[in-house]
Design a protein around this motif. Structure first.
Motif, PDB file in Angstrom:
ATOM      1  N   ILE A 141       0.869  -2.797  -9.043  1.00  0.00           N
ATOM      2  CA  ILE A 141       0.387  -1.420  -9.230  1.00  0.00           C
ATOM      3  C   ILE A 141       1.426  -1.035 -10.438  1.00  0.00           C
ATOM      4  O   ILE A 141       2.621  -1.006 -10.256  1.00  0.00           O
ATOM      5  CB  ILE A 141       0.565  -0.802  -8.092  1.00  0.00           C
ATOM      6  CG1 ILE A 141      -0.366  -1.224  -6.913  1.00  0.00           C
ATOM      7  CG2 ILE A 141      -0.069   0.775  -8.483  1.00  0.00           C
ATOM      8  CD1 ILE A 141      -0.306  -0.365  -5.706  1.00  0.00           C
ATOM      9  N   GLY A 154       4.899  -1.143  -7.564  1.00  0.00           N
ATOM     10  CA  GLY A 154       4.473  -1.830  -6.223  1.00  0.00           C
ATOM     11  C   GLY A 154       3.859  -3.312  -6.868  1.00  0.00           C
ATOM     12  O   GLY A 154       3.446  -3.609  -7.809  1.00  0.00           O
ATOM     13  N   GLY A 203       6.293   0.661   1.963  1.00  0.00           N
ATOM     14  CA  GLY A 203       6.042   1.110   0.345  1.00  0.00           C
ATOM     15  C   GLY A 203       4.970   0.492  -0.295  1.00  0.00           C
ATOM     16  O   GLY A 203       3.660   0.667   0.557  1.00  0.00           O
ATOM     17  N   LEU A 204       5.182   0.257  -1.447  1.00  0.00           N
ATOM     18  CA  LEU A 204       3.813   0.022  -2.229  1.00  0.00           C
ATOM     19  C   LEU A 204       3.694  -1.400  -2.628  1.00  0.00           C
ATOM     20  O   LEU A 204       2.921  -1.823  -3.374  1.00  0.00           O
ATOM     21  CB  LEU A 204       3.915   0.737  -3.719  1.00  0.00           C
ATOM     22  CG  LEU A 204       3.918   2.274  -3.510  1.00  0.00           C
ATOM     23  CD1 LEU A 204       3.890   2.865  -4.786  1.00  0.00           C
ATOM     24  CD2 LEU A 204       2.710   2.905  -2.640  1.00  0.00           C
ATOM     25  N   ASP A 205       4.483  -2.340  -2.013  1.00  0.00           N
ATOM     26  CA  ASP A 205       4.465  -3.787  -2.175  1.00  0.00           C
ATOM     27  C   ASP A 205       3.476  -4.588  -1.444  1.00  0.00           C
ATOM     28  O   ASP A 205       2.894  -3.960  -0.392  1.00  0.00           O
ATOM     29  CB  ASP A 205       5.921  -4.408  -1.821  1.00  0.00           C
ATOM     30  CG  ASP A 205       6.933  -4.004  -2.939  1.00  0.00           C
ATOM     31  OD1 ASP A 205       6.438  -3.733  -4.098  1.00  0.00           O
ATOM     32  OD2 ASP A 205       8.068  -3.976  -2.640  1.00  0.00           O
ATOM     33  N   LYS A 252      -3.181   0.148  -0.578  1.00  0.00           N
ATOM     34  CA  LYS A 252      -1.996   0.183  -1.469  1.00  0.00           C
ATOM     35  C   LYS A 252      -2.161   1.208  -2.791  1.00  0.00           C
ATOM     36  O   LYS A 252      -1.286   1.831  -3.006  1.00  0.00           O
ATOM     37  CB  LYS A 252      -1.415  -1.084  -1.870  1.00  0.00           C
ATOM     38  CG  LYS A 252      -0.653  -1.512  -0.923  1.00  0.00           C
ATOM     39  CD  LYS A 252       0.703  -1.035   0.118  1.00  0.00           C
ATOM     40  CE  LYS A 252       1.204  -2.090   1.019  1.00  0.00           C
ATOM     41  NZ  LYS A 252       2.464  -1.559   1.487  1.00  0.00           N
ATOM     42  N   LEU A 253      -3.116   1.046  -3.318  1.00  0.00           N
ATOM     43  CA  LEU A 253      -3.569   1.667  -4.495  1.00  0.00           C
ATOM     44  C   LEU A 253      -3.722   3.227  -4.117  1.00  0.00           C
ATOM     45  O   LEU A 253      -3.431   3.977  -4.791  1.00  0.00           O
ATOM     46  CB  LEU A 253      -4.789   1.062  -5.281  1.00  0.00           C
ATOM     47  CG  LEU A 253      -5.145   1.944  -6.635  1.00  0.00           C
ATOM     48  CD1 LEU A 253      -4.047   1.783  -7.573  1.00  0.00           C
ATOM     49  CD2 LEU A 253      -6.627   1.029  -7.162  1.00  0.00           C
ATOM     50  N   LYS A 255      -2.519   4.812  -1.480  1.00  0.00           N
ATOM     51  CA  LYS A 255      -1.280   5.494  -1.283  1.00  0.00           C
ATOM     52  C   LYS A 255      -0.436   5.428  -2.620  1.00  0.00           C
ATOM     53  O   LYS A 255       0.306   6.725  -2.663  1.00  0.00           O
ATOM     54  CB  LYS A 255      -0.444   4.258  -0.340  1.00  0.00           C
ATOM     55  CG  LYS A 255       0.976   4.665   0.086  1.00  0.00           C
ATOM     56  CD  LYS A 255       1.502   3.639   1.130  1.00  0.00           C
ATOM     57  CE  LYS A 255       2.844   4.133   1.469  1.00  0.00           C
ATOM     58  NZ  LYS A 255       3.472   3.231   2.421  1.00  0.00           N
ATOM     59  N   ALA A 256      -0.469   4.697  -3.523  1.00  0.00           N
ATOM     60  CA  ALA A 256       0.150   4.874  -4.785  1.00  0.00           C
ATOM     61  C   ALA A 256      -0.197   6.017  -5.489  1.00  0.00           C
ATOM     62  O   ALA A 256       0.370   7.154  -5.914  1.00  0.00           O
ATOM     63  CB  ALA A 256       0.308   3.872  -5.603  1.00  0.00           C
ATOM     64  N   GLN A 259       0.738   9.185  -3.859  1.00  0.00           N
ATOM     65  CA  GLN A 259       2.323   9.502  -3.754  1.00  0.00           C
ATOM     66  C   GLN A 259       2.540   9.828  -5.306  1.00  0.00           C
ATOM     67  O   GLN A 259       3.483  10.870  -5.389  1.00  0.00           O
ATOM     68  CB  GLN A 259       3.054   8.195  -3.583  1.00  0.00           C
ATOM     69  CG  GLN A 259       4.458   8.100  -3.742  1.00  0.00           C
ATOM     70  CD  GLN A 259       4.988   6.885  -3.343  1.00  0.00           C
ATOM     71  OE1 GLN A 259       4.746   6.052  -2.515  1.00  0.00           O
ATOM     72  NE2 GLN A 259       6.165   6.621  -3.980  1.00  0.00           N
TER      73      GLN A 259
END
Length: 333
Positions: A141, A154, A203-205, A252-253, A255-256, A259
């Motif tokens: 990301i 990420g 996290g974003l990983d 995850k995307l 979430k990013a 954030q």
């Protein structure tokens, strides 16, 4: 009105493109079928075929663009990351061409070029935007603040999403390249038939090694109970695997984006050609009120148009390199 020749040879596609004043006039891609017999890319064979393909690809690209080779103002090339032998062919050609014509050389980071593929066609994303870059070797990301001001926020801690799909295709006995076949079969299956685990990575990983293992054990156990399990359920298996990979990526995307408070969201890389991922991003974008950007299919997989457009923006900054430049199998982002 700069004319840029783009060269891409990071893996098994030999590609050449002509960019004139920011517009792509040609994008020639020569694929390598020799690897099908081995179930994956053989680096030594790839570099040999690049040597056979690169001159015809460049020549055809120039013809398709309806320009003369003497019109070219600079040569942009993939320096890395990628297979060293494959990169060496492209870098060597670019250096020789530039030296013969007395024009500048422009090095391009392959992963940054995937992001910049969004500036080939309209609409172009405005800064800042998030780009989910997904390929066979990378899952990232990227926070894109400017054409060359990018930050990875990420990334995968082990295997890439594309690798998970490729591994699944091998387990299922599908021929190489398996990614498009997973996609094709998934369109005919029910994605809710089988449930695969979603890694809980903080996290974003990302992480895909556990998913690969879960798929392997799932197929092993079911084939032991029913030798015809794969043949009888191939579409549902592919659809279920694809759904899990897509949900891992998009969760995850999302979430990013929340954030960082960003509404412009893009998709890039070879796996961005996957139908389920493209549809999933569009659907999520509508739910979240995002502006979503996805390149044409020809600009998702490895191609020289993205190298040429990156080269164009570097040309405007006079960001050139010398003849001592060497390929980098691992190139810092």
């Amino acid at each position: 009105m700069p004319v840029i020749l783009g060269i891409e040879s990071s893996c098994d596609e030999t590609s050449a493109s002509i960019c004139v004043d920011g517009a792509i006039l040609s994008n020639v891609i020569a694929n390598q079928t020799i690897h099908e017999a081995y179930g994956g890319v053989v680096p030594e064979l790839a570099s040999r075929v690049h040597q056979q393909n690169i001159v015809p690809a460049v020549q055809q690209s120039i013809l398709n663009a309806k320009i003369n080779k003497n019109d070219i103002d600079a040569v942009a090339f993939t320096r890395g990351p990628g297979l060293l032998g494959s990169l060496l062919v492209g870098v060597s050609f670019a250096k020789a061409f530039a030296l013969a014509k007395g024009i500048p050389l422009i090095e391009v980071n392959h992963m940054q070029a995937h992001v910049l593929a969004h500036f080939i066609d309209e609409p172009k994303p405005s800064f800042p935007f998030l780009c989910l870059t997904v390929s066979g070797g990378h899952t990232q990301i990227v926070l894109v603040k400017d054409h060359f001001d990018m930050e990875i926020i990420g990334q995968t801690t082990d295997d890439a999403a594309g690798e998970a799909l490729d591994k699944t295709s091998k387990i299922l006995g599908l021929p190489y390249p398996g990614g498009p076949l997973i996609d094709k079969n998934a369109r005919l299956g029910d994605p809710d038939t089988y449930q695969f685990p979603e890694p809980q990575i903080p996290g974003l990983d990302f992480s895909f090694s556990g998913l690969k293992t879960a798929i392997l054990y799932f197929i092993r156990d079911n084939v032991a109970a029913n030798p015809n399990f794969i043949a009888e359920n191939i579409n549902d298996i592919c659809a279920s695997v694809e759904k899990r990979v897509v949900t891992i990526l998009l969760n995850k995307l999302k979430k990013a984006a929340l954030q960082y408070g960003i509404k412009n969201v893009a998709l890039a890389g070879g796996v961005s050609a996957n139908t389920g991922l493209r549809q999933g991003l569009k659907q999520l974008g509508e739910e979240m009120g995002w502006n979503t950007f996805i390149p044409q299919f020809q600009y998702c997989t490895d191609n020289a148009a993205m190298i040429a457009i990156a080269g164009y923006y570097k040309y405007l900054k006079s960001d050139f390199v010398g003849q001592d430049v060497a390929p980098l199998a691992r190139m810092p982002f």
